[in-house]
Design a protein around this motif. Structure first.
Motif, PDB file in Angstrom:
ATOM      1  N   ALA A   1       0.838  -1.211   0.000  1.00  0.00           N
ATOM      2  CA  ALA A   1       0.000   0.000   0.000  1.00  0.00           C
ATOM      3  C   ALA A   1       0.869   1.255   0.000  1.00  0.00           C
ATOM      4  O   ALA A   1       0.542   2.255  -0.647  1.00  0.00           O
ATOM      5  N   PHE A   2       1.991   1.185   0.683  1.00  0.00           N
ATOM      6  CA  PHE A   2       2.956   2.296   0.715  1.00  0.00           C
ATOM      7  C   PHE A   2       3.431   2.611  -0.702  1.00  0.00           C
ATOM      8  O   PHE A   2       3.519   3.770  -1.117  1.00  0.00           O
TER       9      PHE A   2
ATOM     10  N   LEU B   1       4.195   7.198  -1.947  1.00  0.00           N
ATOM     11  CA  LEU B   1       4.722   8.101  -0.926  1.00  0.00           C
ATOM     12  C   LEU B   1       6.210   8.333  -1.175  1.00  0.00           C
ATOM     13  O   LEU B   1       6.981   7.376  -1.287  1.00  0.00           O
ATOM     14  N   ASP B   2       6.583   9.587  -1.261  1.00  0.00           N
ATOM     15  CA  ASP B   2       7.968   9.919  -1.602  1.00  0.00           C
ATOM     16  C   ASP B   2       8.759  10.212  -0.329  1.00  0.00           C
ATOM     17  O   ASP B   2       9.005  11.366   0.010  1.00  0.00           O
TER      18      ASP B   2
ATOM     19  N   LEU C   1      13.852   1.410  -0.255  1.00  0.00           N
ATOM     20  CA  LEU C   1      14.032   0.164   0.479  1.00  0.00           C
ATOM     21  C   LEU C   1      12.743  -0.657   0.502  1.00  0.00           C
ATOM     22  O   LEU C   1      12.766  -1.874   0.294  1.00  0.00           O
ATOM     23  N   VAL C   2      11.616   0.020   0.733  1.00  0.00           N
ATOM     24  CA  VAL C   2      10.340  -0.700   0.761  1.00  0.00           C
ATOM     25  C   VAL C   2      10.037  -1.281  -0.622  1.00  0.00           C
ATOM     26  O   VAL C   2       9.630  -2.444  -0.748  1.00  0.00           O
ATOM     27  N   GLY C   3      10.269  -0.483  -1.655  1.00  0.00           N
ATOM     28  CA  GLY C   3      10.018  -0.953  -3.017  1.00  0.00           C
ATOM     29  C   GLY C   3      10.855  -2.162  -3.365  1.00  0.00           C
ATOM     30  O   GLY C   3      10.356  -3.158  -3.918  1.00  0.00           O
TER      31      GLY C   3
ATOM     32  N   THR D   1      10.135   1.645  -6.644  1.00  0.00           N
ATOM     33  CA  THR D   1      11.118   2.370  -5.826  1.00  0.00           C
ATOM     34  C   THR D   1      10.949   3.880  -5.898  1.00  0.00           C
ATOM     35  O   THR D   1      11.527   4.603  -5.080  1.00  0.00           O
ATOM     36  N   GLY D   2      10.199   4.346  -6.876  1.00  0.00           N
ATOM     37  CA  GLY D   2      10.050   5.788  -7.032  1.00  0.00           C
ATOM     38  C   GLY D   2      11.269   6.442  -7.664  1.00  0.00           C
ATOM     39  O   GLY D   2      11.335   7.663  -7.771  1.00  0.00           O
TER      40      GLY D   2
END
Lengths: 777, 159
Positions: free
Chosen positions: A48-49, A54-55, A62-64, A279-280
């Motif tokens: 969901a993040f 969310l930047d 890291l979450v990606g 990862t954005g």
């Protein structure tokens, strides 16, 4: 300090013998299961993040990476019964990467059929990721086939040096980008040498410990080059970044968007697009950092393969030769599609040599790796098929000549596997992507070259590698200038082109730039030693050393009865086939230009590196007592000379991009902010004034600034002095403004020549000047 | 233990540098870094190593069709209109000069010099009027402490 993931010792024990049927089976007591709800909930929060886009700096990356790569890799490594002594993490990672590409391709293909115009949008990707990750977590519950134990890593000297090397290499690249000197970058590469020295001097080492240090050393070498420049820097990678942007901006990969072989590589289209979504990171950092990480596993797997085939020390020596070969640090960071393809290619060979696996499973795993190669890079696929074809032909020929069965159970040389890979390749490059036309042209050119039906180019890399009769730059330039002058005579007569004096029609060639001698180099000069010549000799010696050791290794393979145990059976044929394929690429006209013999050699080292080490050890063994010193000295010289440390310490030699802000690659590929500013100005002027005349510049500057000049019509064919038009815009790039020379591609190579800037000044108006770039019209 | 053995022991993969030692080393390094941070030179070097620094350059250009306008003679004068923008260390007070050079001779050059305050990244458009000869002439705009120069070739009254 990082977490080390390793399997417990108990998992390495051989499987217990099968239980007789009549023996009463007592079920083992199950351990108390931890609830899966918490990890699954945590996973869904992370997904969901990503979906919320969310930047949060660093956290988002890291979450990606965790949900896209780490979770599936972990689950696959733990829950599949790999029965591999050393490579299960590599297989799990490779399978994850292949899964990302195939799942992305699947979404990209299916969703448009139901009216979704942006099939690679985050929603679809996150749903698939969450579903797959949850399924993997629920699969087999908490029962792991080969449990993963988390423990702190041993901070041994090699690991510490490796971490330090990465930090220093990154700092060195940033300093160079900021205009500082290359001292820190040189120290980074020396530290990498230190890592290998420690590993080689150790009397023993575990695969995990060695692999960790090798990976860190490789990462330092790659980042030292890939991080150069604040923009996308390097050959190939600029076009790779372009096709990535096409796919990612539209969130839809389509061949029709750019009908080119590059666009058919999922490794630089779908894979980075998915990675960017998670990862954005969708700027140059994606190619400079994130996409370099998978390639770190390649030297690690070369080590694991070498360990299987020839033992630990030789495996480590092989890796030193593999990463020392200049293409590894000079060019591979700029060839992301090939980096990913090499990862799958190495997995193919690793899977084929997995002794604990059933032959059918080995072939299946190799086939999956082969699919990864096909989806990642066309040329690597062709070379793989060429190699397997030569190997199979050799195997069949030996069977035919000896008239008895050769005891070889083919895995990679299985006709079925080769056939499947060939059909898959054809299907991918023809009906699916229609990108095989270029390969057909190269084959046709090669055939015409071999039969004498047409004149075909041969790469000058061949001359450098094998040191045979080199044509001088001036000869090459004269031939090119004469061709251009003849082709443009009519234009000058009609007044379309500028009238030129004879000396401008035939410019002087300029030698490749060399760094000024350092204090150490000047000290050598004082005692009569030319530092440039010395560095050149050392580099030549390093290159020849690898070739010599490879030949010795092959001789051992062919002649010596007690060859390394790993090189029996299929490996024997494959080694010779790799060598044969290398020969074909080197000698067949056309192919050497298209693919590049240096890249071909690097690819062959994936497989032959341990053999080079065998050759090194055998050659050193001939020296008896001096063997250790000879091996250590030759390997150290080879490394220091080939990665550029020797040149940076002494000067007088062509500088390397990773170690200096000058030299060949810097001139050609390094984008400066002032150039970007100039390109933006030109694009604005073209847009505001509605200019339709092509902007002329040298082909390297145009390629370098391509992303910033996308809406400007450009031509590389109106910049050479004889091609200058009366009317038109001319952009002069930074190396020409700074040094007064320009570069032009000639047959098989590029040549520098004195550019007549005075002529431009007297014939055109200089309407833009920022010290680095000048624009004339 | 012999020196050789000690060295080999140091190289051993099982040689685990304890977390305490590493933490102690990091604390020591942190303290030293804190001391060094007092020096501006050190801070500059750290910035060079860890972050992107702005590149310094200065741009001169003829925006739009101002290069052509620079040749348009009115009552014996040309109005030279050009733009300047500075980046990084080049921002600040910049000296410049505009020249009209009769073609083929170094004599009778007319010039006007001035200074302009350039903020980082903000373009400034300048205009200078200079008398021109009746023959063909060149208009040159240059900065006084740099190599940047604009140059337009004009045909004189005919243009």
């Amino acid at each position: 300090m990082t977490l080390l993931l390793d399997r417990p010792e108990v998992a390495r024990r051989p499987a217990p013998p099968p239980v007789p049927a009549e023996t009463p089976v007592t079920r083992p007591r199950h351990r108390r299961r931890r609830p899966l709800a918490y990890p699954v909930a945590l996973l869904l929060v992370a997904e969901a993040f990503v979906l919320a886009d969310l930047d949060v700096p660093v956290v988002r990356v890291l979450v990606g990476l965790a949900v896209l790569v780490a979770v599936p890799t972990w689950q696959l490594a733990a829950k599949v019964a790999w029965r591999s002594d050393d490579a299960r993490w590599c297989y799990a990672f490779g399978l994850t990467l292949l899964g990302v590409m195939v799942a992305g391709l699947g979404l990209n293909t299916v969703l448009p059929l139901v009216g979704v115009e942006r099939p690679l949008a985050p929603l679809g990707l996150v749903i698939v990721s969450a579903t797959v990750n949850t399924a993997l977590m629920l699969w087999r519950g908490q029962q792991e086939a080969e449990p993963v134990v988390v423990r702190w890593p041993a901070l041994d000297l090699a690991t510490l040096l490796g971490i330090l090397a990465v930090l220093v290499a990154v700092g060195g690249a940033v300093r160079l980008n900021n205009g500082a000197g290359g001292g820190m970058a040189v120290i980074g590469l020396v530290l990498v040498g230190g890592v290998f020295a420690v590993l080689l001097l150790r009397t023993a080492g575990t695969p995990g410990g060695d692999a960790r240090a090798v990976g860190l050393a490789a990462l330092a070498l790659l980042l030292a080059t890939s991080l150069r420049g604040w923009y996308v820097t390097g050959h190939d990678v600029q076009k790779e970044y372009f096709v990535f942007r096409l796919a990612h901006d539209a969130l839809h990969w389509r061949m029709e968007a750019f009908q080119d072989a590059y666009n058919a590589c999922l490794s630089i289209t779908v894979l980075p697009s998915v990675l960017a979504t998670f990862t954005g990171v969708d700027g140059p950092g994606l190619f400079k950092v994130l996409l370099q990480l998978p390639f770190v596993l390649v030297p690690v797997m070369v080590y694991l393969l070498g360990r299987r085939l020839a033992g630990r020390r030789r495996a480590l020596l092989g890796v030193v030769f593999f990463v020392s070969f200049p293409t590894f640090s000079n060019d591979m960071p700029f060839l992301v599609r090939q980096e990913v393809a090499f990862l799958f290619l190495t997995l193919v060979v690793l899977a084929a040599t997995e002794r604990n696996w059933d032959p059918r499973w080995r072939r299946t795993a190799a086939g999956l790796g082969g699919v990864g190669v096909i989806l990642s890079h066309y040329a690597t696929t062709y070379v793989l098929l060429l190699t397997l074809g030569i190997g199979l032909a050799g195997l069949l020929a030996v069977r035919l000549v000896r008239r008895r069965a050769v005891v070889v159970r083919p895995i990679l040389l299985s006709p079925l596997l080769i056939g499947v890979l060939a059909v898959a390749t054809w299907t991918w490059v023809n009906p699916i992507t229609s990108s095989g036309g270029h390969a057909g042209q190269v084959i046709l050119q090669t055939w015409q070259g071999l039969t004498g039906a047409a004149e075909t180019q041969v790469s000058t890399d061949l001359e450098h590698v094998f040191s045979f009769g080199q044509v001088s730059d001036q000869e090459r330039l004269d031939e090119y200038a004469a061709d251009v002058a003849a082709a443009t005579d009519e234009g000058r007569e009609t007044g379309y082109l500028l009238p030129l004096p004879d000396d401008a029609l035939a410019p002087e060639a300029v030698p490749d730039p060399v760094a000024p001698p350092t204090p150490l180099g000047r000290a050598l000069e004082a005692v009569g030693v030319d530092p440039g010549a010395l560095v050149g000799d050392l580099r030549g010696a390093g290159a020849r050393m690898i070739q010599l050791f490879l030949l010795v290794g092959l001789a051992v393979l062919l002649l010596r009865r007690r060859r390394p145990a790993g090189y029996e059976g299929e490996m024997w044929f494959l080694s010779l086939a790799v060598f044969g394929a290398l020969g074909v690429q080197a000698l067949a006209p056309g192919i050497s230009v298209e693919y590049g013999i240096l890249r071909a050699f690097q690819q062959s080292l994936l497989f032959l590196a341990p053999l080079v080490a065998v050759g090194c050890v055998v050659a050193a063994g001939l020296l008896r007592r001096a063997a250790t010193v000879a091996v250590a000295g030759s390997v150290a010289v080879c490394y220091l000379a080939l990665v550029g440390v020797a040149g940076a310490l002494l000067g007088g030699a062509p500088p390397k991009l990773a170690l200096a802000s000058e030299g060949d690659y810097h001139d050609i590929y390094y984008v400066r902010p002032a150039e970007v500013a100039a390109a933006a100005w030109v694009a604005r002027e073209y847009g505001q004034q509605g200019i339709t005349t092509d902007l002329a510049s040298d082909p390297y500057t145009l390629a370098r600034l391509f992303p910033f000049l996308r809406d400007v019509p450009t031509t590389p064919d109106a910049f050479f002095p004889a091609q200058l038009r009366h009317n038109g815009w001319v952009l002069v790039g930074s190396s020409t403004v700074e040094h007064g020379y320009a570069m032009t591609p000639t047959e098989g190579d590029r040549v520098r020549y004195e550019y007549p800037l005075d002529l431009l000044g007297t014939s055109f108006d200089r309407v833009y000047d920022n010290g680095d770039v000048e624009v004339y019209r | 233990m012999s020196a050789r053995r000690r060295t080999l022991s140091l190289l051993d993969e099982r040689r685990d540098f304890s977390v305490h030692a590493v933490v102690g080393l990091l604390v020591l390094a942190g303290m030293l870094a804190g001391l060094a941070w007092q020096s501006e030179g050190v801070r500059h070097q750290v910035a060079l190593t860890m972050s992107r620094q702005p590149e310094s350059f200065l741009v001169l250009d003829f925006p739009g069709i101002d290069a052509e306008r620079s040749c348009a003679v009115q009552e014996g004068f040309v109005a030279v209109r050009f733009s300047a923008v500075a980046h990084g260390d080049r921002a600040g007070s910049v000296g410049y000069q505009v020249e009209v050079r009769p073609e083929g001779t170094a004599r009778n050059v007319t010039r006007v010099a001035g200074t302009v305050q350039l903020a980082d990244g903000r373009p400034v458009v300048l205009e200078k009027r200079l008398p021109v000869p009746e023959t063909a002439f060149d208009v040159a705009v240059s900065v006084l402490d740099g190599t940047e120069e604009l140059l337009v070739h004009c045909q004189g009254e005919l243009s």
